[in-house]
Design an enzyme around this catalytic site. Structure first.
Site, PDB file in Angstrom:
ATOM      1  N   GLN A 125     -15.699 -20.299 -23.639  1.00  0.00           N
ATOM      2  CA  GLN A 125     -14.697 -19.255 -23.412  1.00  0.00           C
ATOM      3  C   GLN A 125     -14.811 -18.147 -24.458  1.00  0.00           C
ATOM      4  O   GLN A 125     -14.827 -18.416 -25.662  1.00  0.00           O
ATOM      5  CB  GLN A 125     -13.281 -19.826 -23.483  1.00  0.00           C
ATOM      6  CG  GLN A 125     -12.263 -18.778 -23.053  1.00  0.00           C
ATOM      7  CD  GLN A 125     -10.830 -19.170 -23.307  1.00  0.00           C
ATOM      8  OE1 GLN A 125     -10.398 -19.289 -24.451  1.00  0.00           O
ATOM      9  NE2 GLN A 125     -10.074 -19.364 -22.243  1.00  0.00           N
ATOM     10  N   CYS A 176      -4.288 -15.750 -23.650  1.00  0.00           N
ATOM     11  CA  CYS A 176      -3.852 -16.135 -24.997  1.00  0.00           C
ATOM     12  C   CYS A 176      -2.756 -15.187 -25.490  1.00  0.00           C
ATOM     13  O   CYS A 176      -2.959 -13.976 -25.551  1.00  0.00           O
ATOM     14  CB  CYS A 176      -5.028 -16.127 -25.966  1.00  0.00           C
ATOM     15  SG  CYS A 176      -4.494 -16.560 -27.628  1.00  0.00           S
ATOM     16  N   LYS A 180      -9.352 -17.473 -17.256  1.00  0.00           N
ATOM     17  CA  LYS A 180      -8.183 -18.330 -17.458  1.00  0.00           C
ATOM     18  C   LYS A 180      -7.013 -17.404 -17.759  1.00  0.00           C
ATOM     19  O   LYS A 180      -7.096 -16.568 -18.660  1.00  0.00           O
ATOM     20  CB  LYS A 180      -8.418 -19.303 -18.603  1.00  0.00           C
ATOM     21  CG  LYS A 180      -7.203 -20.187 -18.902  1.00  0.00           C
ATOM     22  CD  LYS A 180      -7.591 -21.355 -19.798  1.00  0.00           C
ATOM     23  CE  LYS A 180      -6.384 -22.217 -20.140  1.00  0.00           C
ATOM     24  NZ  LYS A 180      -5.517 -21.621 -21.164  1.00  0.00           N
ATOM     25  N   ASN A 206      -3.119 -25.551 -14.499  1.00  0.00           N
ATOM     26  CA  ASN A 206      -2.986 -25.908 -15.916  1.00  0.00           C
ATOM     27  C   ASN A 206      -1.520 -25.777 -16.345  1.00  0.00           C
ATOM     28  O   ASN A 206      -0.807 -24.900 -15.887  1.00  0.00           O
ATOM     29  CB  ASN A 206      -3.881 -24.977 -16.764  1.00  0.00           C
ATOM     30  CG  ASN A 206      -3.625 -25.113 -18.262  1.00  0.00           C
ATOM     31  OD1 ASN A 206      -3.238 -24.150 -18.919  1.00  0.00           O
ATOM     32  ND2 ASN A 206      -3.823 -26.301 -18.798  1.00  0.00           N
ATOM     33  N   ASP A 235       1.194 -28.752 -18.504  1.00  0.00           N
ATOM     34  CA  ASP A 235       1.979 -30.000 -18.399  1.00  0.00           C
ATOM     35  C   ASP A 235       1.380 -31.033 -17.452  1.00  0.00           C
ATOM     36  O   ASP A 235       2.120 -31.849 -16.897  1.00  0.00           O
ATOM     37  CB  ASP A 235       3.418 -29.704 -17.918  1.00  0.00           C
ATOM     38  CG  ASP A 235       4.207 -28.875 -18.912  1.00  0.00           C
ATOM     39  OD1 ASP A 235       3.758 -28.770 -20.061  1.00  0.00           O
ATOM     40  OD2 ASP A 235       5.261 -28.347 -18.530  1.00  0.00           O
ATOM     41  N   GLY A 250      -4.469 -29.877 -21.075  1.00  0.00           N
ATOM     42  CA  GLY A 250      -4.381 -29.327 -22.436  1.00  0.00           C
ATOM     43  C   GLY A 250      -3.856 -30.352 -23.420  1.00  0.00           C
ATOM     44  O   GLY A 250      -4.516 -31.348 -23.724  1.00  0.00           O
ATOM     45  N   ARG A 251      -2.601 -30.161 -23.857  1.00  0.00           N
ATOM     46  CA  ARG A 251      -2.086 -30.947 -24.983  1.00  0.00           C
ATOM     47  C   ARG A 251      -1.996 -32.440 -24.715  1.00  0.00           C
ATOM     48  O   ARG A 251      -1.969 -33.227 -25.671  1.00  0.00           O
ATOM     49  CB  ARG A 251      -0.709 -30.389 -25.380  1.00  0.00           C
ATOM     50  CG  ARG A 251      -0.838 -29.020 -26.039  1.00  0.00           C
ATOM     51  CD  ARG A 251       0.463 -28.273 -26.036  1.00  0.00           C
ATOM     52  NE  ARG A 251       0.865 -27.923 -24.674  1.00  0.00           N
ATOM     53  CZ  ARG A 251       2.003 -27.331 -24.366  1.00  0.00           C
ATOM     54  NH1 ARG A 251       2.858 -27.043 -25.316  1.00  0.00           N
ATOM     55  NH2 ARG A 251       2.293 -27.026 -23.097  1.00  0.00           N
TER      56      ARG A 251
HETATM   57  C1  LIG Z   1      -3.216 -25.428 -30.095  1.00  0.00           C
HETATM   58  C2  LIG Z   1      -3.564 -24.701 -28.833  1.00  0.00           C
HETATM   59  C3  LIG Z   1      -4.723 -23.959 -28.771  1.00  0.00           C
HETATM   60  C4  LIG Z   1      -5.055 -23.274 -27.586  1.00  0.00           C
HETATM   61  N1  LIG Z   1      -6.210 -22.563 -27.537  1.00  0.00           N
HETATM   62  C5  LIG Z   1      -6.560 -21.921 -26.392  1.00  0.00           C
HETATM   63  C6  LIG Z   1      -7.793 -21.208 -26.287  1.00  0.00           C
HETATM   64  O1  LIG Z   1      -8.606 -21.188 -27.211  1.00  0.00           O
HETATM   65  N2  LIG Z   1      -8.041 -20.571 -25.116  1.00  0.00           N
HETATM   66  C7  LIG Z   1      -7.176 -20.608 -24.052  1.00  0.00           C
HETATM   67  O2  LIG Z   1      -7.448 -20.015 -23.006  1.00  0.00           O
HETATM   68  N3  LIG Z   1      -6.021 -21.294 -24.125  1.00  0.00           N
HETATM   69  C8  LIG Z   1      -5.707 -21.952 -25.259  1.00  0.00           C
HETATM   70  N4  LIG Z   1      -4.560 -22.685 -25.303  1.00  0.00           N
HETATM   71  C9  LIG Z   1      -3.765 -22.884 -24.069  1.00  0.00           C
HETATM   72  C10 LIG Z   1      -4.200 -24.177 -23.371  1.00  0.00           C
HETATM   73  O3  LIG Z   1      -5.546 -24.103 -22.947  1.00  0.00           O
HETATM   74  C11 LIG Z   1      -3.316 -24.479 -22.162  1.00  0.00           C
HETATM   75  O4  LIG Z   1      -3.352 -23.371 -21.304  1.00  0.00           O
HETATM   76  C12 LIG Z   1      -1.862 -24.725 -22.548  1.00  0.00           C
HETATM   77  O5  LIG Z   1      -1.783 -25.614 -23.652  1.00  0.00           O
HETATM   78  C13 LIG Z   1      -1.065 -25.301 -21.354  1.00  0.00           C
HETATM   79  O6  LIG Z   1      -1.609 -26.516 -20.924  1.00  0.00           O
HETATM   80  P1  LIG Z   1      -0.930 -27.930 -21.336  1.00  0.00           P
HETATM   81  O7  LIG Z   1       0.536 -27.831 -20.972  1.00  0.00           O
HETATM   82  O8  LIG Z   1      -1.691 -28.953 -20.549  1.00  0.00           O
HETATM   83  O9  LIG Z   1      -1.111 -28.070 -22.826  1.00  0.00           O
HETATM   84  C14 LIG Z   1      -4.201 -23.337 -26.479  1.00  0.00           C
HETATM   85  C15 LIG Z   1      -3.015 -24.090 -26.544  1.00  0.00           C
HETATM   86  C16 LIG Z   1      -2.695 -24.759 -27.699  1.00  0.00           C
HETATM   87  C17 LIG Z   1      -1.429 -25.569 -27.747  1.00  0.00           C
END
Ligand SMILES: Cc1cc2nc3c(=O)[nH]c(=O)nc-3n(C[C@H](O)[C@H](O)[C@H](O)COP(=O)(O)O)c2cc1C
Length: 307
Positions: free
Chosen positions: A66, A96, A136, A193, A195, A216-217
């Site tokens: 990315q 972002c 994204k 994407n 939760d 993600g998390r």
């Molecule tokens: C610590 C952290 C770093 C992240 N870094 C990126 C990133 O580098 N690029 C991106 O597109 N999204 C980034 N995100 C967003 C995640 O890819 C994802 O969209 C977001 O956490 C929601 O998904 P989840 O609820 O499954 O965590 C980041 C999120 C977190 C919490």
């Protein structure tokens, strides 16, 4: 159930580095992984202090890198570098929300406000490489501007192959429950994407028309989760061995000085909810040498056989 290649590991800055991806890959050999975001300035400038600028992706299987930035020509050059380094596709960050990316440099989520610039970037990147290009993004800038479908249409018209859609707006940042719109009418495949944690969540997304899911998390401290969700792995019995393997990969990649402080957050996630994990965290936060850290890990998880 989705196939492994429809289950994506989300880009997570500071987390989804090469050692972490190697761990995820161990449990899910064919899952789709995405690198943490990489600045096009840093990549094109070959900044030495940023190790990920030099990652070789050719041994990483199905992996997209990315990139983020606001200058179409630089983004195109960055995409060419990513392609030469062996990535299987290029993903453009259009979601972002952190000020350094979205407000100060006009990249990331800012592109949801400036569709003209987003289009120029997409146009340049798609023409620069032979590998597929994805984006994204989020639902929109805020509750009044949930115009993700417009951006997806622009992306589709300009040759983007699929889009990951984080079910929050920019103003929600990472809080509040994600909401996932029905995407049956989208012009390209959409990856859900936000939760997503369980097989039931995955099924829910399929009903809404999503072609895949991006985790993600929920993967924090659980690099086996993608394998679990796609039915090719189960939660390992011996978590200590997983931790040790991950640590060795981190030490190999960063060295002890940078790697050990960086690994502390992973240790906190791996140990969360276990008896005495609070004391363990306090101890490991004071350790900066490999031998003592490994001793603490052995003591905390007990005998550690190889995985
Ligand atoms: C610590 C952290 C770093 C992240 N870094 C990126 C990133 O580098 N690029 C991106 O597109 N999204 C980034 N995100 C967003 C995640 O890819 C994802 O969209 C977001 O956490 C929601 O998904 P989840 O609820 O499954 O965590 C980041 C999120 C977190 C919490």
């Amino acid at each position: 159930m989705l196939g492994q290649n429809q289950i994506f590991a989300a880009p997570l800055a500071g987390i989804s580095d090469k050692p972490f991806r190697q761990m995820v890959r161990f449990f899910a050999p064919d899952a789709a992984l995405v690198t943490e975001m990489i600045s096009c300035h840093s990549l094109v400038g070959r900044h030495k202090n940023c190790l990920r600028n030099f990652d070789d992706y050719s041994d990483e299987g199905l992996i997209g890198a990315q990139i983020f930035g606001a200058v179409p020509e630089l983004m195109a050059d960055a995409a060419k570098i990513i392609e030469a380094q062996g990535a299987k596709w290029v993903d453009i960050n259009m979601g972002c929300p952190v000020p350094k990316v979205a407000t100060r440099s006009g990249a990331g989520a800012f592109l949801m406000r400036d569709h003209k610039l987003a289009e120029k970037i997409i146009y340049s990147v798609v023409r620069a490489v032979k590998i597929p290009v994805s984006i994204k993004t989020r639902l929109g800038w805020d509750a009044e501007h949930r115009d993700w479908a417009d951006l997806v249409r622009i992306a589709a018209d300009n040759g983007v192959r699929w889009a990951a859609l984080h079910g929050r707006t920019r103003s929600q940042l990472y809080t509040g429950a994600a909401t996932h719109p029905d995407v049956h009418d989208a012009p390209i495949p959409i990856i859900a994407n936000g939760d997503i944690k369980t097989c039931a969540d995955v099924q829910e997304m399929q009903k809404l028309g999503y072609a895949g899911v991006m985790i993600g998390r929920a993967i924090y401290g659980r690099p086996w989760l993608l394998g679990e969700l796609s039915g090719v792995a189960t939660r390992p019995e011996n978590i200590g061995a997983v931790v040790m393997r991950h640590l060795d990969l981190v030490l190999e990649y960063y060295g002890a000085k940078a790697g050990i402080p960086m690994f502390r957050k992973h240790l906190a996630w791996y140990s969360a909810g276990m008896p005495n994990s609070g004391d363990f965290r306090i101890k490991i936060n004071q350790i900066s040498d490999e031998k003592s850290l490994k001793q603490e890990i052995l003591q905390f998880w007990g005998c550690v056989d190889a995985i």
